[in-house]
Design an enzyme around this catalytic site. Structure first.
Site, PDB file in Angstrom:
ATOM      1  N   LYS A  53       0.841  -1.202   0.000  1.00  0.00           N
ATOM      2  CA  LYS A  53       0.000   0.000   0.000  1.00  0.00           C
ATOM      3  C   LYS A  53       0.878   1.256   0.000  1.00  0.00           C
ATOM      4  O   LYS A  53       0.597   2.219  -0.710  1.00  0.00           O
ATOM      5  CB  LYS A  53      -0.944  -0.024   1.217  1.00  0.00           C
ATOM      6  CG  LYS A  53      -2.107  -0.995   1.037  1.00  0.00           C
ATOM      7  CD  LYS A  53      -2.928  -1.230   2.295  1.00  0.00           C
ATOM      8  CE  LYS A  53      -3.970  -2.319   2.004  1.00  0.00           C
ATOM      9  NZ  LYS A  53      -4.749  -2.733   3.178  1.00  0.00           N
ATOM     10  N   GLN A  97      -5.133  -1.683   9.245  1.00  0.00           N
ATOM     11  CA  GLN A  97      -5.054  -3.004   8.612  1.00  0.00           C
ATOM     12  C   GLN A  97      -5.692  -4.063   9.509  1.00  0.00           C
ATOM     13  O   GLN A  97      -5.419  -4.113  10.708  1.00  0.00           O
ATOM     14  CB  GLN A  97      -3.578  -3.339   8.317  1.00  0.00           C
ATOM     15  CG  GLN A  97      -3.366  -4.616   7.535  1.00  0.00           C
ATOM     16  CD  GLN A  97      -3.905  -4.563   6.108  1.00  0.00           C
ATOM     17  OE1 GLN A  97      -3.956  -3.508   5.486  1.00  0.00           O
ATOM     18  NE2 GLN A  97      -4.322  -5.700   5.591  1.00  0.00           N
ATOM     19  N   ASP A 120     -11.328   2.773   3.699  1.00  0.00           N
ATOM     20  CA  ASP A 120     -11.666   1.353   3.598  1.00  0.00           C
ATOM     21  C   ASP A 120     -13.171   1.158   3.372  1.00  0.00           C
ATOM     22  O   ASP A 120     -13.601   0.087   2.944  1.00  0.00           O
ATOM     23  CB  ASP A 120     -11.310   0.648   4.921  1.00  0.00           C
ATOM     24  CG  ASP A 120     -10.094  -0.245   4.802  1.00  0.00           C
ATOM     25  OD1 ASP A 120      -9.830  -0.750   3.698  1.00  0.00           O
ATOM     26  OD2 ASP A 120      -9.429  -0.445   5.829  1.00  0.00           O
TER      27      ASP A 120
HETATM   28  N1  GUN Z   1      -7.456  -7.036   5.570  1.00  0.00           N
HETATM   29  C1  GUN Z   1      -7.830  -7.741   4.476  1.00  0.00           C
HETATM   30  N2  GUN Z   1      -8.414  -6.928   3.574  1.00  0.00           N
HETATM   31  C2  GUN Z   1      -8.411  -5.695   4.113  1.00  0.00           C
HETATM   32  C3  GUN Z   1      -8.862  -4.428   3.635  1.00  0.00           C
HETATM   33  O1  GUN Z   1      -9.420  -4.272   2.556  1.00  0.00           O
HETATM   34  N3  GUN Z   1      -8.642  -3.386   4.471  1.00  0.00           N
HETATM   35  C4  GUN Z   1      -8.066  -3.523   5.684  1.00  0.00           C
HETATM   36  N4  GUN Z   1      -7.934  -2.446   6.438  1.00  0.00           N
HETATM   37  N5  GUN Z   1      -7.630  -4.674   6.156  1.00  0.00           N
HETATM   38  C5  GUN Z   1      -7.805  -5.752   5.358  1.00  0.00           C
END
Ligand code: GUN
Length: 295
Positions: A53, A97, A120
């Site tokens: 990211k 996350q 998100d």
């Molecule tokens: N863990 C797995 N997929 C995601 C996501 O799209 N966002 C976040 N914050 N954590 C994740």
């Protein structure tokens, strides 16, 4: 043989579009959109995602703040950090996350993020806006990426039957709500299969578009897929490599080799949905900047 949907290439195109948009924003406002990504603990998969990211954000010209916290961080400490980031006008997007360590309540954390910075799209306000079709919300990145892959592969999806296997808050539920919306990028008939579905194949064989997000390696076999279907595989599973037992490999939830004999188009793992998820996160971060600076 099926068309292989190149998520990496499509994500790259989107990243280039975002790069141009970020340059325009910088010209107009004198600053770039900023994304704060928080990781608590040392989950190896999460560490890889967070690193990706950061790298991809920077390639698109977006400022990236990475906040790495110890596994033992308390819920209160994390909430205090989120409140600081909520109040910081130089931060446009906040992403925590998941999964979080078990002593932290994920819902409490998601709900603490300012909805206008929730890139998100997991905050109840954004989920609610998605359900009622309000545009000033953030669509969760993985379903958003799936939608983009679907419409680029099958441009006229009005009235098509989309079956999603999996009802998670991150993928299945938001995807189902996104794809029943009345607009040109959706307007599908949606069926959701889950752990209480007795005969999943009964439903999946009726799918014009099949999206699988369960996290079980190779669970969708050829006999479960209608000829000519578009298949989107969200699963990322690490298994022992059958060709080389000393090594592991990544596979999806769909048995790629055999399903590609019947599908019209299929996403690979890796290189399908994964890169799209990050591209859509960048898109949401730019949208966050715009929503916060519109007035
Ligand atoms: N863990 C797995 N997929 C995601 C996501 O799209 N966002 C976040 N914050 N954590 C994740």
């Amino acid at each position: 043989m099926a068309i292989i949907i190149d998520g990496k290439a499509i994500a790259s195109e989107i990243k280039e579009e975002i790069k141009k948009e970020v340059l325009l924003i910088e010209k107009q406002y004198g600053r770039k959109p900023t994304l704060a990504v928080i990781l608590v603990g040392n989950n190896p998969a999460s560490e890889v995602y967070v690193r990706m990211k950061k790298k991809t954000s920077e390639e698109a010209g977006i400022n990236s703040m990475q906040i790495l916290l110890d596994e033992n961080t308390t819920q209160q400490e994390l909430l205090t950090l989120i409140n600081q980031l909520n109040a910081d006008n130089s931060v446009n997007g906040i992403l925590v996350q998941l999964p979080l360590p078990s002593h932290i309540n994920e819902n409490d954390i998601i709900t603490a993020i300012d909805p206008v910075k929730d890139v998100d799209g997991f905050h109840p306000v954004n989920m609610g806006k998605l359900v009622i079709g309000q545009q000033d919300c953030f669509i969760p990145c993985t379903p958003y990426g799936c939608q983009e892959l679907i419409i680029r592969t099958m441009p006229d999806i009005k009235g098509k039957h989309l079956v999603v296997v999996g009802r998670s808050n991150i993928v299945g539920k938001p995807l189902a709500n996104l794809m029943i919306q009345k607009n040109n990028m959706a307007n599908c008939i949606v069926t959701v299969c889950h752990t209480a579905t007795k005969d999943i194949g009964y439903y999946t064989t009726q799918a014009d578009i099949l999206v699988v997000a369960v996290g079980r390696a190779n669970m969708i076999t050829k006999d479960m897929v209608k000829k000519g279907a578009v298949v989107i595989d969200v699963g990322i599973n690490r298994i022992q490599d059958p060709a080389n037992p000393d090594k592991t490999k990544l596979v999806g939830d769909v048995k790629f080799d055999e399903v590609s004999e019947v599908a019209y188009a299929i996403t690979p793992v890796p290189g399908g949905v994964g890169p799209m998820t990050i591209a859509m996160l960048l898109k949401n971060t730019v949208k966050a900047f715009k929503l916060q600076n519109m007035k």
